[in-house]
Design a protein around this motif. Structure first.
Motif, short mmCIF file in Angstrom:
data_model
loop_
_atom_site.label_atom_id
_atom_site.label_comp_id
_atom_site.label_asym_id
_atom_site.label_seq_id
_atom_site.Cartn_x
_atom_site.Cartn_y
_atom_site.Cartn_z
N ALA A 55 0.80 -1.37 0.01
CA ALA A 55 0.02 0.01 0.03
C ALA A 55 0.85 1.23 0.12
O ALA A 55 1.80 1.55 0.96
CB ALA A 55 -0.95 -0.02 1.25
N HIS A 58 -1.11 6.54 0.30
CA HIS A 58 -1.29 7.40 1.41
C HIS A 58 -1.57 8.75 0.97
O HIS A 58 -2.09 9.62 1.55
CB HIS A 58 -0.31 7.35 2.56
CG HIS A 58 -0.09 5.89 3.02
ND1 HIS A 58 0.20 4.83 1.97
CD2 HIS A 58 -0.01 5.37 4.37
CE1 HIS A 58 0.34 3.81 2.84
NE2 HIS A 58 0.33 4.18 4.13
N PHE A 61 -4.60 11.60 0.54
CA PHE A 61 -5.31 12.47 1.53
C PHE A 61 -4.11 13.05 2.44
O PHE A 61 -4.50 14.13 3.04
CB PHE A 61 -6.24 12.05 2.19
CG PHE A 61 -5.90 10.79 3.29
CD1 PHE A 61 -5.70 9.37 2.83
CD2 PHE A 61 -5.91 10.97 4.59
CE1 PHE A 61 -5.09 8.49 3.71
CE2 PHE A 61 -5.34 10.10 5.59
CZ PHE A 61 -4.95 8.68 4.92
N GLN A 141 -12.05 3.63 0.31
CA GLN A 141 -12.69 3.63 1.86
C GLN A 141 -14.10 3.58 2.24
O GLN A 141 -14.87 4.04 1.37
CB GLN A 141 -12.16 4.85 2.57
CG GLN A 141 -10.75 5.35 2.39
CD GLN A 141 -9.64 4.46 2.86
OE1 GLN A 141 -9.10 3.60 1.92
NE2 GLN A 141 -9.67 4.13 4.08
N GLY A 226 -2.12 -2.76 7.49
CA GLY A 226 -0.90 -2.69 8.22
C GLY A 226 -0.87 -1.55 9.46
O GLY A 226 -0.76 -2.30 10.61
N GLY A 227 -1.32 -0.62 9.06
CA GLY A 227 -1.58 0.51 10.29
C GLY A 227 -0.46 1.27 10.52
O GLY A 227 0.82 1.21 9.84
N GLY A 253 1.83 -1.10 4.18
CA GLY A 253 2.41 0.18 3.54
C GLY A 253 3.49 0.55 4.53
O GLY A 253 4.71 0.27 4.68
N ARG A 254 3.18 1.28 5.70
CA ARG A 254 4.25 1.83 6.54
C ARG A 254 5.08 1.14 7.18
O ARG A 254 6.21 1.20 7.29
CB ARG A 254 3.44 2.84 7.67
CG ARG A 254 3.17 4.18 7.00
CD ARG A 254 2.10 4.83 8.01
NE ARG A 254 0.89 4.01 8.14
CZ ARG A 254 -0.34 4.50 8.74
NH1 ARG A 254 -0.11 5.63 9.57
NH2 ARG A 254 -1.22 3.66 8.70
#
Ligand code: R5P
Length: 294
Positions: A55, A58, A61, A141, A226-227, A253-254
């Motif tokens: 991902a 991000h 937004f 979303q 993931g968060g 992602g992160r």
């Protein structure tokens, strides 16, 4: 009106009874058309039934968030390790080499920035453009319980209808507002609504209590979100647990691109997802690969 979940009888999720998947390897996909099954087979490895999705959407937004400042330099090289990439059409067209043949999960919602109410999204891509970009799936979303809940659910049903027209699956992402309780009851509600209203796959968060009831009560594959960045061993453990508790992959992602060694992390996650590698062993692999990256 039916009761709103006030039955006194205990719920039965039959968490240990896998859903049958007659004729096709993915949950809930047997009755889909050839094109949709083919696209899903590009995202999910048919041998394991799982995926490592990367991902990097991000910016739609948040702008250039930490780790995504220069996608051309730091992120494109990582894409080769992913099973699928989740991103916006802007980054895809401007920055990703078209020769990269990884399946694209295309971000199709947008509107508010981090400065505003995030649930106030609209659809932000035409299906024709998703087709032009050879999207393997389209995504948005869904803000269950959010201020603009109905709008986001309606965005999803419209996207599902557009995708159905051309054989492109829709991945619904359950977006949780800051003040919402992240428990099994909430995620069961959100994931099930997305599947009932037509999403062919759902992305949602892992929670330590009751995750199995979420995967069991959702009739389509769930990929774990993931968060925010946590320690590598914790992220590998979370992914491991999610997979063992019924997730069909991850969309991270992160915890990959903000890792000290993103290539190593991506490879360790792969082992956890596709080979059921235990977290401790995967962490050891991460450390070994990290030292080689230096
Ligand atoms: C929406 O919020 C998104 O799809 C995110 O950009 C993405 O899910 C974030 O991935 P992660 O939480 O693993 O960084």
């Amino acid at each position: 009106m039916p009761d709103i979940d006030v039955a006194t009888q205990a719920k039965k999720f039959y968490e240990d009874v896998p859903t049958e998947t007659p004729g096709f390897f993915l949950k809930g996909a047997s009755a889909l058309d050839w094109g949709m099954k083919n696209r899903l087979s590009r995202i999910f490895n048919p041998k394991t039934g799982r995926t490592v999705m990367f991902a990097i959407d991000h910016g739609y937004f948040q702008g250039p968030t930490t780790g995504l400042e220069r996608i051309d330099l730091t992120i494109v090289p990582l894409m080769y390790y992913a099973d699928a990439i989740m991103l916006t059409r802007g980054i895809l067209r401007t920055t990703v080499p078209p020769a990269l043949t990884k399946p694209v999960v295309l971000r199709c919602s947008g509107g508010p920035s981090v400065l505003k109410e995030l649930s106030n999204e609209e659809l932000a891509v035409d299906i024709e453009d998703a087709i032009r970009l050879n999207a393997a799936a389209i995504t948005l979303q869904v803000f269950i319980g959010g201020e603009f809940e109905t709008r986001s659910v309606h965005n999803m049903t419209r996207l599902v209808d557009m995708g159905m027209r051309y054989g492109i699956p829709t991945m619904a992402v359950t977006a949780v507002g800051k003040d919402m309780v992240r428990d099994a009851r909430y995620f069961r509600l959100a994931c099930r609504i997305c599947a009932e209203l037509g999403a062919q796959l759902v992305k949602t968060y892992y929670i330590p209590e009751g995750f199995k009831t979420i995967t069991a009560s959702c009739p389509v594959p769930i990929v774990m979100a993931g968060g925010k960045k946590i320690a590598e061993l914790d992220a590998l453990t979370m992914a491991y647990k999610a997979i063992q508790e019924g997730a069909s992959g991850v969309d991270m992602g992160r915890n990959i691109f903000q890792s000290d060694a993103p290539e190593a992390m991506m490879q360790a996650i792969h082992k956890v997802v596709h080979e059921d590698m235990k977290p401790a062993e995967a962490y050891e692999l991460y450390e070994t690969l990290k030292n080689q990256e230096k």
